[in-house]
Design an enzyme around this catalytic site. Sequence first.
Site, PDB file in Angstrom:
ATOM      1  N   LYS A  23      84.951  67.618  42.654  1.00  0.00           N
ATOM      2  CA  LYS A  23      85.316  68.723  41.773  1.00  0.00           C
ATOM      3  C   LYS A  23      84.918  68.386  40.333  1.00  0.00           C
ATOM      4  O   LYS A  23      84.305  69.181  39.646  1.00  0.00           O
ATOM      5  CB  LYS A  23      86.829  68.964  41.898  1.00  0.00           C
ATOM      6  CG  LYS A  23      87.348  70.093  41.060  1.00  0.00           C
ATOM      7  CD  LYS A  23      88.834  70.297  41.337  1.00  0.00           C
ATOM      8  CE  LYS A  23      89.441  71.171  40.263  1.00  0.00           C
ATOM      9  NZ  LYS A  23      90.882  71.338  40.417  1.00  0.00           N
ATOM     10  N   LYS A  49      93.341  54.094  37.560  1.00  0.00           N
ATOM     11  CA  LYS A  49      91.905  54.307  37.336  1.00  0.00           C
ATOM     12  C   LYS A  49      91.502  53.728  35.985  1.00  0.00           C
ATOM     13  O   LYS A  49      90.478  53.051  35.861  1.00  0.00           O
ATOM     14  CB  LYS A  49      91.587  55.811  37.326  1.00  0.00           C
ATOM     15  CG  LYS A  49      91.637  56.520  38.645  1.00  0.00           C
ATOM     16  CD  LYS A  49      91.119  57.957  38.465  1.00  0.00           C
ATOM     17  CE  LYS A  49      91.521  58.871  39.597  1.00  0.00           C
ATOM     18  NZ  LYS A  49      91.222  60.286  39.368  1.00  0.00           N
TER      19      LYS A  49
HETATM   20  O1  F6P Z   1      92.872  60.733  43.073  1.00  0.00           O
HETATM   21  C1  F6P Z   1      93.071  61.882  42.366  1.00  0.00           C
HETATM   22  C2  F6P Z   1      92.082  62.966  42.605  1.00  0.00           C
HETATM   23  O2  F6P Z   1      91.947  63.647  41.397  1.00  0.00           O
HETATM   24  C3  F6P Z   1      92.494  63.910  43.716  1.00  0.00           C
HETATM   25  O3  F6P Z   1      93.458  64.814  43.332  1.00  0.00           O
HETATM   26  C4  F6P Z   1      91.195  64.503  44.099  1.00  0.00           C
HETATM   27  O4  F6P Z   1      91.297  65.135  45.328  1.00  0.00           O
HETATM   28  C5  F6P Z   1      90.321  63.279  44.105  1.00  0.00           C
HETATM   29  O5  F6P Z   1      90.800  62.504  43.016  1.00  0.00           O
HETATM   30  C6  F6P Z   1      88.843  63.502  44.004  1.00  0.00           C
HETATM   31  O6  F6P Z   1      88.467  64.142  42.823  1.00  0.00           O
HETATM   32  P1  F6P Z   1      87.033  64.788  42.659  1.00  0.00           P
HETATM   33  O7  F6P Z   1      86.877  65.860  43.674  1.00  0.00           O
HETATM   34  O8  F6P Z   1      87.018  65.335  41.262  1.00  0.00           O
HETATM   35  O9  F6P Z   1      86.002  63.706  42.845  1.00  0.00           O
END
Ligand code: F6P
Length: 539
Positions: free
Chosen positions: A209, A506
Site C-alpha cells: 500500500k 521498525k
Molecule cells: O506492519 C504494519 C503494516 O502497516 C500493516 O498494517 C500492513 O498490512 C503491512 O504493514 C504492510 O504494509 P504495506 O502494504 O504498506 O507494505
Amino acid sequence: MPLPNINPTTTSSWEKLQEHYNKINNVHMKDLFAQDGERANKFTIKWDDFYVDFSKNRITEETFKYLLELADEVRLKEAIQSQFSGEKINKTEGRSVLHTALRAPNDAEFYVDGVNIVPEVHQVKQKIQSFTSEVVNGDRKGFTGKPFTDVVNIGIGGSDLGPAMVVESLQYYKNHLTTHFVSNVDGDHVNEVIKKLNPETTLFVVVSKTFTTQETLSNANTIKNWFLQSATEDAIAKHFVAVSTNIESVKRFGIDENNVFPMWDWVGGRFSLWSAVGLSISLAVGYSNFDSLLVGANKMDEHFKNEDFKSNIPVVLALISVWYNNFFKAESEAVIGYSQYLNQFATYLQQGIMESNGKSVDRNGNPIDYETGTLIWGEPGTNSQHAFFQLIHQGTKLIPADFIGFVKSLHGNKDHQDKLTSNFLAQTEALLNGKTKEEVIAEGADESIVPFKVFKGNKPTNTIFINKLTPESLGKLIAMYEHKIFVQGVIWNIFSYDQFGVELGKQLANKILQELNISNVNNHDSSTNNLLNYYKKSV
Ligand code: F6P
C-alpha cells in the site's frame, strides 16, 4: 458524525453485566440446557447458508439482554452508520474506512469527501478481470514468448496474509498457475521461493500500500536482480506488476505505469484483500471466483448493516467475546476450522484482530483500565485435537472457541466427511458437558486415576456451520470477522483502524541496521549493546 466515545464501563448495562456475572459465573451450561429444551433454538441464527449456534456459551436470556443493551448504550447502530457512510472514523489517520465499498455492486454509492468512489472501484475491478484472463488464458506472455506458469506475490502483513489465506482456502478452485508468497525479510524465504522458479514464465506481483515497507522492497529488489540475470531491463514491464497507493515510488522501482493497480487510503492493509491486493487470488482461482468472494462479503455487509442486533451474526459474536474478555477475563480465543483448507485462517485473523484491537488508549486519548483486544490463535481440527485440545479441555484457562465446519466436503468423500463432522460435533459437546466423577467411575476407571479423568466441561464454543466452502461462503466468513472486530472496537471505545504499535520496532531496526557498520556500539541498553556487538563479531 464521528464515532461516539463512550467508556463502556460507565454504562448501566456494564454494571448490570457485572452484577449478573457475579451471580452466574459458576452456573454450568449443562444445567442451562437441562432447564430449557428450547435453548439451542433460542440461541441459533440461521442466515443464508450459515447456521450459527451460540447456545453453548455461558449466557442466559438475561445475559443476552444486557449485552444487547450494551450495544445500544455505546451507540453501535450509529457507529455502523458512520462507517458505511464514509465518515473519517479512522480519526488518528484522518481516513474513511470503506473496505465494504470494494465489494459493493456497481450501482451502490459510497462517498469519500463528497465523491462516489464506487465507479473507480469498478474500473480497477475491470482491470483485474482483463489482466487475470490474459494471464490465465496465456495471452499475456513472458519475455521469451512463453505463457506464465507461476505467480509470486511479494508483500507482507495485509499485503500477504489475506491473499495467502484465501488462495490456500480456495485451492480446490485453483487453475494451472502455481502461486507463491514471499513476505519475510529473511533472505532464506525469498531464496527458497526463487529456486523453484523459471524467470521466463513467472509473473511478480509487488503488493505494498505504501511502497515503503522494508521487507517488501528488499524482496522485490532481490527478485528483480535475480530476474535481470536472465533478462534485460525492458522485460521488467512484462513480468512485474504492482498494487499500491504510491504510484511514484512504484515507477521509481522500474514498474511500468500501466502495470500498476491502484488502491486507496480508505482501505486498511488488513482489510484490503478485496481490492487489487487480491490480484494474486484472482490469478489463482480466476476472476469469477474472486468476484464471488466479494459477492459473499457484500451479503454479510448487508446482513450486518440491516439485521437486528439480536440476530446479527457479527454483533452477537462480538458481544459474546466481550462477555468473556471483560467479565470472565478470558485472555484468548481459539478459531478451529474443521477443514484443512482453513489452515491459514487463524494466522490471517491474528493480524485483523490483534493489529486492530490491541490498543490501550481510548477514543478520548485516555489510558484504558479495562481489557481490550483478545489474543487469537488456532489450527484446523482434527489436527488441533491431537495437539493443544488437552489444555482447552482440562487446563486452568478459559478459552472460548469458534468451531467452523462445512456440511459438504469438496471432494465428496463421505466416509471422511462423516468422521470429520463427528469430531466437529463431538468436541463442542465434550467441552460443554465434560465428564463427571460418577461417569468416570461407571466406565470402570481405577479409583486412583479417577480425578485425572474428570472433565469439568462448561467450556464455551460457537458453532459456525456453513453449507460448503465456496468463494462466496468464504467471503461471508471473512467479512463476518471483519465486522466482529469493528463492533468490539466500538464497544471498547478504541480506534481499530490505526496500527502505531508496529512503528517503534521498525524505527529501531533501521537505526540498528545503520549501526552494523560502526565498531563497538554502546548507545543502547547493555543487553542490546552486547547482542549487537556479538552479532557483528560472529557473523
Ligand atoms: O506492519 C504494519 C503494516 O502497516 C500493516 O498494517 C500492513 O498490512 C503491512 O504493514 C504492510 O504494509 P504495506 O502494504 O504498506 O507494505
